[in-house]
Scaffold this motif. Structure first.
Motif, PDB file in Angstrom:
ATOM      1  N   THR A   3       0.836  -1.210   0.000  1.00 21.70           N
ATOM      2  CA  THR A   3       0.000   0.000   0.000  1.00 21.70           C
ATOM      3  C   THR A   3       0.864   1.251   0.000  1.00 21.70           C
ATOM      4  O   THR A   3       0.622   2.187  -0.773  1.00 21.70           O
ATOM      5  CB  THR A   3      -0.921   0.000   1.222  1.00 21.70           C
ATOM      6  OG1 THR A   3      -1.758  -1.162   1.197  1.00 21.70           O
ATOM      7  CG2 THR A   3      -1.790   1.251   1.242  1.00 21.70           C
ATOM      8  N   VAL A   4       1.881   1.268   0.858  1.00 16.52           N
ATOM      9  CA  VAL A   4       2.778   2.427   0.916  1.00 16.52           C
ATOM     10  C   VAL A   4       3.521   2.592  -0.410  1.00 16.52           C
ATOM     11  O   VAL A   4       3.662   3.710  -0.923  1.00 16.52           O
ATOM     12  CB  VAL A   4       3.771   2.260   2.082  1.00 16.52           C
ATOM     13  CG1 VAL A   4       4.809   3.382   2.061  1.00 16.52           C
ATOM     14  CG2 VAL A   4       3.035   2.253   3.410  1.00 16.52           C
ATOM     15  N   THR A   5       3.983   1.477  -0.979  1.00 18.34           N
ATOM     16  CA  THR A   5       4.704   1.540  -2.246  1.00 18.34           C
ATOM     17  C   THR A   5       3.833   2.102  -3.359  1.00 18.34           C
ATOM     18  O   THR A   5       4.271   2.936  -4.165  1.00 18.34           O
ATOM     19  CB  THR A   5       5.215   0.147  -2.639  1.00 18.34           C
ATOM     20  OG1 THR A   5       6.047  -0.371  -1.596  1.00 18.34           O
ATOM     21  CG2 THR A   5       6.023   0.206  -3.925  1.00 18.34           C
ATOM     22  N   PRO A  54       2.884  10.346   5.945  1.00 16.33           N
ATOM     23  CA  PRO A  54       1.691  10.085   6.781  1.00 16.33           C
ATOM     24  C   PRO A  54       1.070   8.718   6.520  1.00 16.33           C
ATOM     25  O   PRO A  54       0.608   8.060   7.457  1.00 16.33           O
ATOM     26  CB  PRO A  54       0.740  11.220   6.376  1.00 16.33           C
ATOM     27  CG  PRO A  54       1.627  12.311   5.894  1.00 16.33           C
ATOM     28  CD  PRO A  54       2.763  11.612   5.209  1.00 16.33           C
ATOM     29  N   VAL A  55       1.058   8.300   5.258  1.00 15.71           N
ATOM     30  CA  VAL A  55       0.516   6.971   4.948  1.00 15.71           C
ATOM     31  C   VAL A  55       1.388   5.882   5.566  1.00 15.71           C
ATOM     32  O   VAL A  55       0.888   4.896   6.119  1.00 15.71           O
ATOM     33  CB  VAL A  55       0.417   6.784   3.425  1.00 15.71           C
ATOM     34  CG1 VAL A  55      -0.118   5.388   3.086  1.00 15.71           C
ATOM     35  CG2 VAL A  55      -0.481   7.848   2.819  1.00 15.71           C
ATOM     36  N   GLN A  77       0.106   3.200   8.337  1.00 12.83           N
ATOM     37  CA  GLN A  77       0.199   1.750   8.134  1.00 12.83           C
ATOM     38  C   GLN A  77       1.015   1.094   9.247  1.00 12.83           C
ATOM     39  O   GLN A  77       0.670   0.003   9.710  1.00 12.83           O
ATOM     40  CB  GLN A  77       0.827   1.456   6.763  1.00 12.83           C
ATOM     41  CG  GLN A  77      -0.015   1.900   5.576  1.00 12.83           C
ATOM     42  CD  GLN A  77      -1.338   1.172   5.487  1.00 12.83           C
ATOM     43  OE1 GLN A  77      -1.465   0.023   5.899  1.00 12.83           O
ATOM     44  NE2 GLN A  77      -2.343   1.847   4.941  1.00 12.83           N
ATOM     45  N   ALA A  78       2.100   1.765   9.661  1.00 14.73           N
ATOM     46  CA  ALA A  78       2.891   1.220  10.768  1.00 14.73           C
ATOM     47  C   ALA A  78       2.072   1.199  12.050  1.00 14.73           C
ATOM     48  O   ALA A  78       2.116   0.227  12.828  1.00 14.73           O
ATOM     49  CB  ALA A  78       4.160   2.053  10.953  1.00 14.73           C
ATOM     50  N   TRP A  79       1.299   2.272  12.269  1.00 12.33           N
ATOM     51  CA  TRP A  79       0.465   2.348  13.471  1.00 12.33           C
ATOM     52  C   TRP A  79      -0.627   1.269  13.437  1.00 12.33           C
ATOM     53  O   TRP A  79      -0.873   0.602  14.448  1.00 12.33           O
ATOM     54  CB  TRP A  79      -0.164   3.735  13.572  1.00 12.33           C
ATOM     55  CG  TRP A  79      -1.247   3.835  14.600  1.00 12.33           C
ATOM     56  CD1 TRP A  79      -2.589   3.932  14.385  1.00 12.33           C
ATOM     57  CD2 TRP A  79      -1.085   3.825  16.022  1.00 12.33           C
ATOM     58  NE1 TRP A  79      -3.267   3.982  15.571  1.00 12.33           N
ATOM     59  CE2 TRP A  79      -2.369   3.927  16.587  1.00 12.33           C
ATOM     60  CE3 TRP A  79       0.022   3.748  16.848  1.00 12.33           C
ATOM     61  CZ2 TRP A  79      -2.570   3.952  17.955  1.00 12.33           C
ATOM     62  CZ3 TRP A  79      -0.177   3.767  18.221  1.00 12.33           C
ATOM     63  CH2 TRP A  79      -1.459   3.870  18.759  1.00 12.33           C
ATOM     64  N   ALA A  80      -1.269   1.086  12.306  1.00 11.78           N
ATOM     65  CA  ALA A  80      -2.317   0.075  12.197  1.00 11.78           C
ATOM     66  C   ALA A  80      -1.766  -1.331  12.387  1.00 11.78           C
ATOM     67  O   ALA A  80      -2.488  -2.228  12.845  1.00 11.78           O
ATOM     68  CB  ALA A  80      -3.009   0.198  10.836  1.00 11.78           C
ATOM     69  N   PHE A  81      -0.486  -1.529  12.064  1.00 12.69           N
ATOM     70  CA  PHE A  81       0.116  -2.859  12.205  1.00 12.69           C
ATOM     71  C   PHE A  81       0.472  -3.175  13.652  1.00 12.69           C
ATOM     72  O   PHE A  81       0.285  -4.305  14.112  1.00 12.69           O
ATOM     73  CB  PHE A  81       1.358  -2.946  11.326  1.00 12.69           C
ATOM     74  CG  PHE A  81       2.034  -4.289  11.358  1.00 12.69           C
ATOM     75  CD1 PHE A  81       1.476  -5.377  10.721  1.00 12.69           C
ATOM     76  CD2 PHE A  81       3.234  -4.466  12.042  1.00 12.69           C
ATOM     77  CE1 PHE A  81       2.088  -6.625  10.752  1.00 12.69           C
ATOM     78  CE2 PHE A  81       3.852  -5.700  12.083  1.00 12.69           C
ATOM     79  CZ  PHE A  81       3.281  -6.784  11.434  1.00 12.69           C
ATOM     80  N   ILE A  82       0.974  -2.164  14.393  1.00 14.24           N
ATOM     81  CA  ILE A  82       1.438  -2.430  15.758  1.00 14.24           C
ATOM     82  C   ILE A  82       0.394  -2.093  16.816  1.00 14.24           C
ATOM     83  O   ILE A  82       0.500  -2.561  17.955  1.00 14.24           O
ATOM     84  CB  ILE A  82       2.727  -1.637  16.067  1.00 14.24           C
ATOM     85  CG1 ILE A  82       2.445  -0.131  16.068  1.00 14.24           C
ATOM     86  CG2 ILE A  82       3.809  -1.992  15.077  1.00 14.24           C
ATOM     87  CD1 ILE A  82       3.632   0.707  16.492  1.00 14.24           C
TER      88      ILE A  82
END
Length: 240
Positions: free
Chosen positions: A13-15, A76-77, A81-86
């Motif tokens: 998604t980030v890519t 920000p994305v 995504q990092a926040w949603a993962f951890i």
């Protein structure tokens, strides 16, 4: 395996976001590079310009700038995504602290990059133009100029993360807000050393870099006193 699949999905998604932003910015890459070159062109004699030593740099350098900006714009994305993962693995109190820290770190980084472009770089280039030897013309290569500005912008952006660093140190229990306040003198010396390394070493740009960092250090102490848990004696400190 489910965690690995989720991680892969979020990285993809980030890519994709970076690629889309880059594709849009690539159409304006020449204009973006012109804006980037304005701090340098402002101090050059009338009629002077940047040069391209390598035949490919007039094409590749603006595109490289567009890629850098796409990565910064997609930050920000990436953080989301990092926040949603951890986040599912964090306690409620950790979530309440971590979310504002992530947002604040992103805003401070952007503020540091803006400070470098609008304040620090013009002062640095003006100093370099004044101190250049007589008979030496300033004709920077566009690729090296981009590398130089990128390093200064990143250094300034990370330097503005001082409040986040102080808060994290307090939350980890390594130091207390009182210890940070007592070590203010040593911190100021370290800040000026860092500012001297980041800037060309002239007094003006070094002071211009050091003053915001000193202010942010004080802001970090104040924020740590508010966020840090209270010890039994009533003073803000690390968790027991």
């Amino acid at each position: 395996m489910s965690h690995l699949v989720e991680l892969r999905t979020r990285l993809m998604t980030v890519t994709i976001v970076v690629i889309v932003i880059f594709a849009v910015l690539a159409f304006f890459s020449d204009r973006l590079y012109s804006l980037l070159a304005e701090p340098m062109l402002a101090v050059l004699p009338p009629g002077s310009q940047l040069v391209a030593i390598d035949p490919l740099t007039p094409f590749s350098t603006p595109l490289r700038l567009a890629l850098y900006l796409a990565i910064i714009a997609a930050a920000p994305v990436l953080l989301y995504q990092a926040w949603a993962f951890i986040a599912p693995g964090l306690y409620q109190r950790e979530k309440r602290v971590a979310a504002p820290l992530l947002v604040s770190s992103m805003l401070l980084f952007y503020a540091g990059c803006a400070f470098a472009y609008f304040v620090l770089l013009p002062a640095m280039f003006k100093f370099l133009a004044i101190t250049r030897p007589e008979g030496v013309a300033m004709m920077p290569d566009i690729a090296r100029y981009l590398d130089f500005v990128a390093i200064i912008a990143l250094a300034s952006g990370f330097s503005f993360e001082v409040p986040i660093a102080t808060i994290i140190l307090v939350l980890l229990g390594w130091v207390t807000p009182k210890q940070l306040a007592d070590a203010r003198g040593y911190a100021i010396i370290a800040i000026f050393v860092i500012a001297m390394i980041i800037t060309p070493g002239d007094g003006v740009s070094m002071i211009m870099m050091a003053i915001p960092m000193c202010v942010l250090y004080e802001a970090g102490i104040l924020a740590a006193r508010i966020i840090a848990p209270k010890s039994r004696d009533g003073s803000a400190g690390a968790p027991r």
